[in-house]
Design a protein around this motif. Sequence first.
Motif, PDB file in Angstrom:
ATOM      1  N   GLY A   1      -8.233  16.125   8.847  1.00 59.11           N
ATOM      2  CA  GLY A   1      -7.082  16.817   8.250  1.00 59.11           C
ATOM      3  C   GLY A   1      -7.441  17.999   7.368  1.00 59.11           C
TER       4      GLY A   1
ATOM      5  N   HIS B   1       1.109   4.447  -2.608  1.00 57.14           N
ATOM      6  CA  HIS B   1       0.988   5.889  -2.333  1.00 57.14           C
ATOM      7  C   HIS B   1       2.095   6.672  -3.059  1.00 57.14           C
TER       8      HIS B   1
ATOM      9  N   SER C   1       0.546   9.768   5.891  1.00 56.65           N
ATOM     10  CA  SER C   1      -0.847   9.325   5.771  1.00 56.65           C
ATOM     11  C   SER C   1      -1.452   9.187   7.156  1.00 56.65           C
ATOM     12  N   GLY C   2      -2.643   8.576   7.210  1.00 59.28           N
ATOM     13  CA  GLY C   2      -3.308   8.388   8.486  1.00 59.28           C
ATOM     14  C   GLY C   2      -2.624   7.331   9.339  1.00 59.28           C
ATOM     15  N   GLY C   3      -1.944   6.397   8.708  1.00 59.92           N
ATOM     16  CA  GLY C   3      -1.319   5.293   9.448  1.00 59.92           C
ATOM     17  C   GLY C   3       0.202   5.358   9.466  1.00 59.92           C
TER      18      GLY C   3
ATOM     19  N   GLY D   1      -5.279  10.466  -1.318  1.00 60.16           N
ATOM     20  CA  GLY D   1      -5.969   9.492  -0.467  1.00 60.16           C
ATOM     21  C   GLY D   1      -5.931   8.110  -1.102  1.00 60.16           C
ATOM     22  N   ASP D   2      -6.471   7.126  -0.395  1.00 58.89           N
ATOM     23  CA  ASP D   2      -6.409   5.747  -0.883  1.00 58.89           C
ATOM     24  C   ASP D   2      -7.207   5.574  -2.183  1.00 58.89           C
TER      25      ASP D   2
ATOM     26  N   GLY E   1      -1.234  12.067  10.040  1.00 60.06           N
ATOM     27  CA  GLY E   1      -2.686  12.119   9.782  1.00 60.06           C
ATOM     28  C   GLY E   1      -3.491  11.744  11.018  1.00 60.06           C
TER      29      GLY E   1
ATOM     30  N   ASP F   1      -6.308  13.872  12.968  1.00 61.45           N
ATOM     31  CA  ASP F   1      -7.653  13.378  13.266  1.00 61.45           C
ATOM     32  C   ASP F   1      -7.967  13.480  14.756  1.00 61.45           C
TER      33      ASP F   1
ATOM     34  N   GLY G   1      -2.258  10.617   2.248  1.00 63.85           N
ATOM     35  CA  GLY G   1      -3.401  11.490   2.500  1.00 63.85           C
ATOM     36  C   GLY G   1      -3.025  12.892   2.960  1.00 63.85           C
ATOM     37  N   VAL G   2      -2.010  13.004   3.848  1.00 65.24           N
ATOM     38  CA  VAL G   2      -1.615  14.310   4.398  1.00 65.24           C
ATOM     39  C   VAL G   2      -0.851  15.145   3.354  1.00 65.24           C
TER      40      VAL G   2
ATOM     41  N   ASN H   1      -2.186  18.378   2.183  1.00 62.34           N
ATOM     42  CA  ASN H   1      -2.140  19.555   3.066  1.00 62.34           C
ATOM     43  C   ASN H   1      -1.500  20.761   2.367  1.00 62.34           C
TER      44      ASN H   1
ATOM     45  N   HIS I   1       0.819  -1.222   0.000  1.00 60.63           N
ATOM     46  CA  HIS I   1       0.000   0.000   0.000  1.00 60.63           C
ATOM     47  C   HIS I   1       0.851   1.270   0.000  1.00 60.63           C
TER      48      HIS I   1
ATOM     49  N   ASP J   1      -6.609  21.930   8.173  1.00 59.30           N
ATOM     50  CA  ASP J   1      -5.779  22.645   7.187  1.00 59.30           C
ATOM     51  C   ASP J   1      -6.467  23.964   6.793  1.00 59.30           C
TER      52      ASP J   1
HETATM   53  O1  KG4 Z   1      -3.473   8.007   2.882  1.00 60.07           O
HETATM   54  P1  KG4 Z   1      -4.808   8.100   3.526  1.00 60.07           P
HETATM   55  O2  KG4 Z   1      -6.017   8.370   2.660  1.00 60.07           O
HETATM   56  O3  KG4 Z   1      -5.144   6.839   4.363  1.00 60.07           O
HETATM   57  C1  KG4 Z   1      -4.145   6.088   4.992  1.00 60.07           C
HETATM   58  O4  KG4 Z   1      -3.496   5.250   4.315  1.00 60.07           O
HETATM   59  O5  KG4 Z   1      -3.964   6.366   6.198  1.00 60.07           O
HETATM   60  O6  KG4 Z   1      -4.688   9.283   4.615  1.00 60.07           O
HETATM   61  C2  KG4 Z   1      -5.785   9.705   5.388  1.00 60.07           C
HETATM   62  C3  KG4 Z   1      -5.300  10.796   6.333  1.00 60.07           C
HETATM   63  C4  KG4 Z   1      -6.339  11.178   7.389  1.00 60.07           C
HETATM   64  O7  KG4 Z   1      -5.700  11.130   8.651  1.00 60.07           O
HETATM   65  C5  KG4 Z   1      -6.715  12.611   7.013  1.00 60.07           C
HETATM   66  O8  KG4 Z   1      -7.099  13.420   8.117  1.00 60.07           O
HETATM   67  C6  KG4 Z   1      -5.446  13.104   6.388  1.00 60.07           C
HETATM   68  O9  KG4 Z   1      -4.991  12.001   5.615  1.00 60.07           O
HETATM   69  N1  KG4 Z   1      -5.642  14.270   5.513  1.00 60.07           N
HETATM   70  C7  KG4 Z   1      -5.069  15.483   5.734  1.00 60.07           C
HETATM   71  C8  KG4 Z   1      -5.532  16.339   4.705  1.00 60.07           C
HETATM   72  N2  KG4 Z   1      -6.356  15.627   3.892  1.00 60.07           N
HETATM   73  C9  KG4 Z   1      -6.420  14.360   4.402  1.00 60.07           C
HETATM   74  N3  KG4 Z   1      -4.233  15.891   6.702  1.00 60.07           N
HETATM   75  C10 KG4 Z   1      -3.832  17.168   6.678  1.00 60.07           C
HETATM   76  N4  KG4 Z   1      -4.230  18.050   5.733  1.00 60.07           N
HETATM   77  C11 KG4 Z   1      -5.053  17.695   4.733  1.00 60.07           C
HETATM   78  N5  KG4 Z   1      -5.435  18.587   3.809  1.00 60.07           N
END
Ligand code: KG4
Length: 340
Positions: free
Chosen positions: A182, A118, A138-140, A304-305, A165, A169, A272-273, A276, A114, A186
């Motif tokens: 996120g 990314h 990312s979130g993880g 994002g995913d 991320g 959250d 995901g981040v 930002n 995964h 932002d």
């Molecule tokens: O990569 P992702 O879609 O899922 C994982 O693999 O974790 O990342 C999701 C994360 C969430 O924690 C979300 O709050 C964060 O990405 N995120 C952001 C923004 N858009 C999404 N964090 C900061 N700023 C943003 N604009």
Amino acid sequence: MERNLILAFESSCDETSVSVVENGSKILSNIVATQIKSHQRFGGVVPEVASRHHIEQITDCIDLAMSKAGVGYSDLNAVAVTYGPGLVGALLIGVTAAKTVAYAHHLPLIPVNHMAGHIYAARYVKPIEFPSLALLVSGGHTELVYLAAPGKFEIIGETRDDAAGEAYDKIGRVLGINYPAGKEVDRLAHLGKDTFNFPRAMDDSESFDFSFSGLKSAFINTVHHADQIGETLNREDLAASFQAAVVDVLADKTVRALDAYPQVKQLILAGGVAANQGLRERLTAELQAFDSVEFVKAPLKLCGDNAAMIGAEAYVEYQQQHFGKLDLNADPSLEFDFMA
Ligand code: KG4
Ligand code: ZN
């Protein structure tokens, strides 16, 4: 060039996604069924709920991806799937679907990490040049990854506790923002000022590792303390102060890594981040000092995913004939070393 078509699957968390990708660089379809609304009332992803949604969605996603791409199964060269890291029950749905299609249509199966996916979202902007460095947020996960050659990933720094991320959250929840917070944090951050001076953990350390749990606790304590004494803090300034601390550490470590690896040709921002705006702006400014490093940001809609990023990485594995067997299993804590 011969036309290569890969049907890719992604179901590691709360997005069911199926995509058809041509030559690892052109998206013919990228269907993403998000479950965010189902998880919002719990304040985060509930694994069991995620698995159930994946089962409900996956067949429709396959049909839609194939019809939107305008291709039939006999046109495909391979089937690719995220097999880790992620939620085991969620991963298993994608893995089972991909194995089924591969078996039924006599197609090779390509297991994809995964996190590698990314990084390869950036491939839709331009070809990746080696060596390169990826800041994967990312979130993880929060990682600095050195890419020596196609399909080779070496983590040179990572978070020792929360992912960036995840911190967004968690503090977002304290501000009353729905999961995932996120994007809204932002937005608020751009309306406020860095007045709280939250800690920048490990910013002066030589290591490329990160830590965000101290920042998260400092933020939560500040808000709770204000609540107790009946004081209302400015939400925009809180968000701006939090974001400034996260962005400072991410940018400083990335710059230090670029100094330490002067041969790097590109900096890839992914995960995901990576969406930002504060982080994008700051890294763009920092990169002015690196003439020979090109800044490649994953397209916003592919941060994002999604399965298109999996299809892009799978094309590299296809060229190297890295095929999986039909006994492929999900690996929730899959690491990069496995692929080296
Ligand atoms: O990569 P992702 O879609 O899922 C994982 O693999 O974790 O990342 C999701 C994360 C969430 O924690 C979300 O709050 C964060 O990405 N995120 C952001 C923004 N858009 C999404 N964090 C900061 N700023 C943003 N604009
Ligand atoms: Zn992800």
